[in-house]
Design an enzyme around this catalytic site. Structure first.
Site, PDB file in Angstrom:
ATOM      1  N   HIS A   1       0.803  -1.218   0.000  1.00 28.81           N
ATOM      2  CA  HIS A   1       0.000   0.000   0.000  1.00 28.81           C
ATOM      3  C   HIS A   1       0.842   1.276   0.000  1.00 28.81           C
ATOM      4  O   HIS A   1       0.321   2.363  -0.218  1.00 28.81           O
ATOM      5  CB  HIS A   1      -0.977  -0.005   1.188  1.00 28.81           C
ATOM      6  CG  HIS A   1      -0.347   0.176   2.528  1.00 28.81           C
ATOM      7  ND1 HIS A   1      -0.303  -0.830   3.470  1.00 28.81           N
ATOM      8  CD2 HIS A   1       0.250   1.235   3.112  1.00 28.81           C
ATOM      9  CE1 HIS A   1       0.287  -0.383   4.562  1.00 28.81           C
ATOM     10  NE2 HIS A   1       0.637   0.874   4.364  1.00 28.81           N
TER      11      HIS A   1
ATOM     12  N   ASP B   1       0.015  -7.810   1.969  1.00 29.14           N
ATOM     13  CA  ASP B   1       0.437  -6.404   1.859  1.00 29.14           C
ATOM     14  C   ASP B   1       1.962  -6.309   1.740  1.00 29.14           C
ATOM     15  O   ASP B   1       2.637  -5.796   2.628  1.00 29.14           O
ATOM     16  CB  ASP B   1      -0.063  -5.640   3.093  1.00 29.14           C
ATOM     17  CG  ASP B   1       0.117  -4.134   2.970  1.00 29.14           C
ATOM     18  OD1 ASP B   1       0.376  -3.657   1.852  1.00 29.14           O
ATOM     19  OD2 ASP B   1       0.003  -3.453   4.009  1.00 29.14           O
TER      20      ASP B   1
ATOM     21  N   GLN C   1       1.595   6.294  11.569  1.00 31.57           N
ATOM     22  CA  GLN C   1       1.819   6.840  10.247  1.00 31.57           C
ATOM     23  C   GLN C   1       3.316   6.996   9.973  1.00 31.57           C
ATOM     24  O   GLN C   1       4.043   7.534  10.787  1.00 31.57           O
ATOM     25  CB  GLN C   1       1.132   8.193  10.091  1.00 31.57           C
ATOM     26  CG  GLN C   1      -0.330   8.121   9.695  1.00 31.57           C
ATOM     27  CD  GLN C   1      -1.208   7.622  10.806  1.00 31.57           C
ATOM     28  OE1 GLN C   1      -0.851   7.741  11.970  1.00 31.57           O
ATOM     29  NE2 GLN C   1      -2.347   7.068  10.460  1.00 31.57           N
ATOM     30  N   GLY C   2       3.749   6.560   8.815  1.00 30.24           N
ATOM     31  CA  GLY C   2       5.154   6.635   8.459  1.00 30.24           C
ATOM     32  C   GLY C   2       5.920   5.356   8.723  1.00 30.24           C
ATOM     33  O   GLY C   2       7.066   5.223   8.308  1.00 30.24           O
ATOM     34  N   ASP C   3       5.295   4.394   9.415  1.00 35.56           N
ATOM     35  CA  ASP C   3       5.971   3.140   9.761  1.00 35.56           C
ATOM     36  C   ASP C   3       5.616   1.985   8.836  1.00 35.56           C
ATOM     37  O   ASP C   3       6.229   0.917   8.908  1.00 35.56           O
ATOM     38  CB  ASP C   3       5.635   2.733  11.204  1.00 35.56           C
ATOM     39  CG  ASP C   3       6.232   3.672  12.229  1.00 35.56           C
ATOM     40  OD1 ASP C   3       7.366   4.128  12.013  1.00 35.56           O
ATOM     41  OD2 ASP C   3       5.565   3.961  13.239  1.00 35.56           O
ATOM     42  N   SER C   4       4.617   2.153   7.974  1.00 34.17           N
ATOM     43  CA  SER C   4       4.181   1.074   7.099  1.00 34.17           C
ATOM     44  C   SER C   4       5.346   0.425   6.370  1.00 34.17           C
ATOM     45  O   SER C   4       6.225   1.104   5.846  1.00 34.17           O
ATOM     46  CB  SER C   4       3.200   1.598   6.053  1.00 34.17           C
ATOM     47  OG  SER C   4       1.897   1.574   6.521  1.00 34.17           O
TER      48      SER C   4
END
Length: 273
Positions: free
Chosen positions: A88, A134, A225-228
């Site tokens: 994603h 994912d 947020q930002g760690d995906s």
């Protein structure tokens, strides 16, 4: 989907869309959108980490990010020229991305090594509807030779309640730490039953055969947020990668990670190319 990305739309966390370049090997009819990914900014409730203890941790930036550091997602170096991240995360043109290794503070461009992305493979079973499979594998334009890589976990029994893996990332801290700086958090494996007991998580695609449920039910800490795409590491192996969750460190909503073992053969085949 409670994806952890740049912008908040209602209770869903999604990032601004963008075209995927022709260099991305993407399943037909299945778009790509960022999730526990870009934009706002670090692991919540973690502690400062050194890139020397996690040399395989990769920060994935994009020039399309509104942040000064251009932060977007995390990744994991699994071969000198291969990085695993979240499917994603790959919503922008390939040419906008940069992989950064060895840079604790993303704003300190005097440190670390960088590479553009030559091509992107997205797991053919990836579904943006439920975030299953994912995974994306990036081929670097400039191999990061001499950097230790991490091995994939191939044993599905490694995902067990009571284990305590560690998640790494440069993402949002919600004021629990400095922005754009590598952090880590011990994220206890809560067992699949914990996330399967959450109807919202089941409705949004949590599957015991594909996910790891880890973190804290009391809101102690979480990826954000930002760690995906960043690493969840247990016993020196890549157990899973950051995928999604509702909010960040919200009570009764732990993190959901994409489990490596069920996909290890498929991923390793791409890594070996």
């Amino acid at each position: 989907m409670f994806k952890r990305a740049a912008l908040v739309a209602g209770i869903l966390l999604v990032a601004s869309s963008g075209a995927v370049s022709a260099a991305v090997d993407q399943p037909a009819g299945d778009g790509v959108e960022p999730g526990h990914g870009s934009g706002r900014g670090m692991i919540v409730g973690g502690t400062l980490a050194s890139t020397s203890e996690a040399p395989w941790a990769i920060a994935l930036t994009t020039s399309d990010s509104p942040q000064l550091s251009h932060r977007w997602c995390g990744g994991v170096l699994v071969r000198a020229n291969k990085v695993i991240t979240a499917a994603h995360c790959m919503s922008k043109s390939v040419g906008t991305y940069t992989a950064i290794q060895g840079r604790t503070d993303l704003l300190d461009d005097s440190t670390g090594r960088t590479s553009a992305i030559r091509s992107v493979w997205i797991h053919p079973g990836y579904s943006r509807a439920n975030n299953h499979n994912d995974f994306a594998i990036l081929t670097l334009a400039r191999p990061l030779t001499g950097v230790p890589v991490i091995r994939l976990e191939t044993n599905p029994k490694a995902d067990r309640k009571g284990a305590v893996p560690t998640v790494y990332g440069w993402g949002q801290t919600q004021n629990t730490g400095p922005d754009d700086t590598l952090q880590k958090l011990a994220a206890p494996d809560l067992g699949d039953a914990t996330c399967l007991a959450n109807k919202e998580y089941v409705d949004n695609g949590y599957a015991a055969s594909m996910n790891v449920c880890a973190g804290y039910l009391d809101g102690t800490g979480d990826a954000c947020q930002g760690d995906s795409g960043g690493p969840l590491v247990l016993n020196g192996r890549l157990l899973a990668t950051v995928s999604w969750g509702k909010g960040c460190a919200d009570r009764n909503y732990p993190g959901v990670y994409a489990e490596i073992a069920p996909n290890a053969k498929t991923l390793q085949a791409q890594i070996n190319k």
